[in-house]
Motif scaffolding. Sequence first.
Motif, mmCIF file in Angstrom:
data_model
loop_
_atom_site.group_PDB
_atom_site.id
_atom_site.type_symbol
_atom_site.label_atom_id
_atom_site.label_comp_id
_atom_site.label_asym_id
_atom_site.label_seq_id
_atom_site.Cartn_x
_atom_site.Cartn_y
_atom_site.Cartn_z
ATOM 1 N N MET A 1 0.839 -1.173 0.000
ATOM 2 C CA MET A 1 0.000 0.000 0.000
ATOM 3 C C MET A 1 0.887 1.240 0.000
ATOM 4 O O MET A 1 1.702 1.423 0.869
ATOM 5 C CB MET A 1 -0.901 -0.064 1.246
ATOM 6 N N ASN A 2 0.734 2.075 -1.022
ATOM 7 C CA ASN A 2 1.530 3.294 -1.115
ATOM 8 C C ASN A 2 0.617 4.485 -0.877
ATOM 9 O O ASN A 2 -0.155 4.851 -1.736
ATOM 10 C CB ASN A 2 2.207 3.396 -2.485
ATOM 11 N N LYS A 3 0.712 5.087 0.308
ATOM 12 C CA LYS A 3 -0.196 6.158 0.681
ATOM 13 C C LYS A 3 0.394 7.546 0.467
ATOM 14 O O LYS A 3 -0.175 8.518 0.913
ATOM 15 C CB LYS A 3 -0.606 5.991 2.137
ATOM 16 N N ASP A 4 1.510 7.663 -0.236
ATOM 17 C CA ASP A 4 2.129 8.974 -0.351
ATOM 18 C C ASP A 4 2.054 9.553 -1.755
ATOM 19 O O ASP A 4 2.650 10.575 -2.033
ATOM 20 C CB ASP A 4 3.577 8.930 0.126
ATOM 21 N N LYS A 5 1.325 8.934 -2.658
ATOM 22 C CA LYS A 5 1.239 9.423 -4.029
ATOM 23 C C LYS A 5 -0.128 10.034 -4.289
ATOM 24 O O LYS A 5 -1.071 9.356 -4.673
ATOM 25 C CB LYS A 5 1.483 8.289 -5.014
ATOM 26 N N GLU A 6 -0.238 11.337 -4.068
ATOM 27 C CA GLU A 6 -1.493 12.025 -4.334
ATOM 28 C C GLU A 6 -1.777 12.004 -5.828
ATOM 29 O O GLU A 6 -0.895 12.238 -6.641
ATOM 30 C CB GLU A 6 -1.414 13.467 -3.845
ATOM 31 N N ILE A 7 -3.018 11.725 -6.182
ATOM 32 C CA ILE A 7 -3.426 11.744 -7.583
ATOM 33 C C ILE A 7 -3.963 13.137 -7.884
ATOM 34 O O ILE A 7 -5.007 13.539 -7.373
ATOM 35 C CB ILE A 7 -4.512 10.692 -7.869
ATOM 36 N N LYS A 8 -3.257 13.893 -8.686
ATOM 37 C CA LYS A 8 -3.671 15.252 -9.033
ATOM 38 C C LYS A 8 -5.002 15.220 -9.772
ATOM 39 O O LYS A 8 -5.200 14.409 -10.676
ATOM 40 C CB LYS A 8 -2.620 15.932 -9.916
ATOM 41 N N GLN A 15 -13.830 9.635 4.037
ATOM 42 C CA GLN A 15 -12.899 9.826 5.142
ATOM 43 C C GLN A 15 -12.452 8.529 5.794
ATOM 44 O O GLN A 15 -11.427 8.504 6.459
ATOM 45 C CB GLN A 15 -13.511 10.763 6.177
ATOM 46 N N ASN A 16 -13.178 7.439 5.613
ATOM 47 C CA ASN A 16 -12.767 6.181 6.232
ATOM 48 C C ASN A 16 -11.965 5.302 5.273
ATOM 49 O O ASN A 16 -11.797 4.112 5.500
ATOM 50 C CB ASN A 16 -13.967 5.421 6.794
ATOM 51 N N CYS A 17 -11.414 5.888 4.222
ATOM 52 C CA CYS A 17 -10.527 5.168 3.304
ATOM 53 C C CYS A 17 -9.073 5.447 3.692
ATOM 54 O O CYS A 17 -8.722 6.587 4.020
ATOM 55 C CB CYS A 17 -10.763 5.613 1.861
ATOM 56 N N VAL A 18 -8.236 4.428 3.657
ATOM 57 C CA VAL A 18 -6.837 4.600 4.030
ATOM 58 C C VAL A 18 -6.099 5.558 3.099
ATOM 59 O O VAL A 18 -5.066 6.109 3.468
ATOM 60 C CB VAL A 18 -6.065 3.255 4.092
ATOM 61 N N TYR A 19 -6.620 5.788 1.908
ATOM 62 C CA TYR A 19 -5.968 6.661 0.936
ATOM 63 C C TYR A 19 -6.487 8.105 0.974
ATOM 64 O O TYR A 19 -6.036 8.948 0.214
ATOM 65 C CB TYR A 19 -6.150 6.104 -0.477
ATOM 66 N N HIS A 20 -7.422 8.401 1.864
ATOM 67 C CA HIS A 20 -7.985 9.755 1.966
ATOM 68 C C HIS A 20 -7.036 10.661 2.729
ATOM 69 O O HIS A 20 -6.489 10.279 3.761
ATOM 70 C CB HIS A 20 -9.333 9.688 2.694
ATOM 71 N N SER A 21 -6.832 11.871 2.209
ATOM 72 C CA SER A 21 -6.036 12.864 2.939
ATOM 73 C C SER A 21 -6.965 13.926 3.500
ATOM 74 O O SER A 21 -8.084 14.104 3.018
ATOM 75 C CB SER A 21 -5.003 13.515 2.021
ATOM 76 N N LYS A 22 -6.494 14.641 4.515
ATOM 77 C CA LYS A 22 -7.308 15.695 5.126
ATOM 78 C C LYS A 22 -7.694 16.774 4.125
ATOM 79 O O LYS A 22 -8.671 17.476 4.320
ATOM 80 C CB LYS A 22 -6.575 16.311 6.317
ATOM 81 N N ALA A 23 -6.937 16.899 3.049
ATOM 82 C CA ALA A 23 -7.243 17.887 2.009
ATOM 83 C C ALA A 23 -8.240 17.331 0.987
ATOM 84 O O ALA A 23 -8.440 17.915 -0.068
ATOM 85 C CB ALA A 23 -5.961 18.320 1.312
ATOM 86 N N ASP A 24 -8.872 16.201 1.305
ATOM 87 C CA ASP A 24 -9.832 15.524 0.423
ATOM 88 C C ASP A 24 -9.213 15.108 -0.907
ATOM 89 O O ASP A 24 -9.823 15.222 -1.966
ATOM 90 C CB ASP A 24 -11.086 16.364 0.184
ATOM 91 N N CYS A 56 -12.252 7.420 12.158
ATOM 92 C CA CYS A 56 -11.837 8.229 11.017
ATOM 93 C C CYS A 56 -11.242 9.592 11.318
ATOM 94 O O CYS A 56 -11.918 10.604 11.294
ATOM 95 C CB CYS A 56 -12.967 8.364 10.037
ATOM 96 N N ASP A 57 -9.968 9.579 11.554
ATOM 97 C CA ASP A 57 -9.162 10.781 11.495
ATOM 98 C C ASP A 57 -8.035 10.440 10.554
ATOM 99 O O ASP A 57 -6.872 10.709 10.824
ATOM 100 C CB ASP A 57 -8.659 11.185 12.871
ATOM 101 N N CYS A 58 -8.396 9.824 9.460
ATOM 102 C CA CYS A 58 -7.402 9.363 8.498
ATOM 103 C C CYS A 58 -6.590 10.536 7.994
ATOM 104 O O CYS A 58 -7.120 11.573 7.695
ATOM 105 C CB CYS A 58 -8.060 8.652 7.325
ATOM 106 N N GLU A 59 -5.332 10.302 7.884
ATOM 107 C CA GLU A 59 -4.341 11.271 7.424
ATOM 108 C C GLU A 59 -5.002 12.493 6.944
ATOM 109 O O GLU A 59 -4.811 13.180 6.094
ATOM 110 C CB GLU A 59 -3.455 10.625 6.416
#
Length: 59
Positions: A1-8, A15-24, A56-59
């Motif tokens: 799982m790679n959680k650091d690659k934001e998809i532009k 919000q309860n997805c592991v890939y969700h960022s606070k910036a939506d 859910c306080d996911c990243e």
Amino acid sequence: MNKDKEIKGISCEVQNCVYHSKADNCTAGHIKVGNPRALHESETKCETFECCDEPCDCE
């Protein structure tokens, strides 16, 4: 799982997805949208979704 690659250009409000960022944003690196027989928006789904184990306080 790679959680650091934001998809532009892809926003995510799940919000309860592991890939969700606070910036939506989605940080999965890539997504797969499913239901090849969809006729309406409501019939599609993100098949990349993985539920957070934590409340859910996911990243």
